[in-house]
Design a protein around this motif. Structure first.
Motif: not given
Length: 120
Positions: A4-6, A64-65, A72-73, A99-100
């Motif tokens: 998972r990405h933040t 999830d990337p 995310a937006a 921003t990832d």
């Protein structure tokens, strides 16, 4: 299973059609929503000033990337929309900057000619 990405997401908008009571309520809380209160959190932090024209939210979204910045937006804008609706605050269109944090490059070098020390 993917990692998972933040994402850090800034959602911006403009207040539109605020009533007198809306303005009074926002002005009573303006010190709680200034520059020093801005934090990237899952629940979001709302920032605005006494002019009561523009506002922004800062969100931390974990996703999830494969879903990318667009998801995310969308998640952050949905959270902002819900918060504004729950507070009864009329607004215009929302726009986001994402921003990832997991793919962001960090430049530890000082600016050219600045003589800044490098971390050990």
């Amino acid at each position: 299973m993917s990692t998972r990405h933040t994402y850090r997401v800034i959602v911006r908008g403009t207040f539109e059609g605020l009533t007198g009571p809306d303005r009074e309520r926002l002005l009573a809380e303006v010190d709680e929503h200034g520059l020093t209160a801005m934090r990237f959190t899952e629940e979001g932090s709302l920032a605005y000033d006494a002019v009561l024209k523009h506002f922004s939210f800062r969100y931390m979204v974990v996703s999830d990337p494969e879903d990318g910045d667009e998801m995310a937006a969308a998640i952050a804008e949905d959270r902002a929309e819900r918060t504004l609706r729950d507070r009864g605050l009329p607004h215009g269109a929302l726009r986001s900057t994402v921003t990832d944090m997991d793919t962001m490059k960090i430049n530890y070098k000082g600016r050219r000619g600045s003589g800044a020390a490098r971390p050990a």
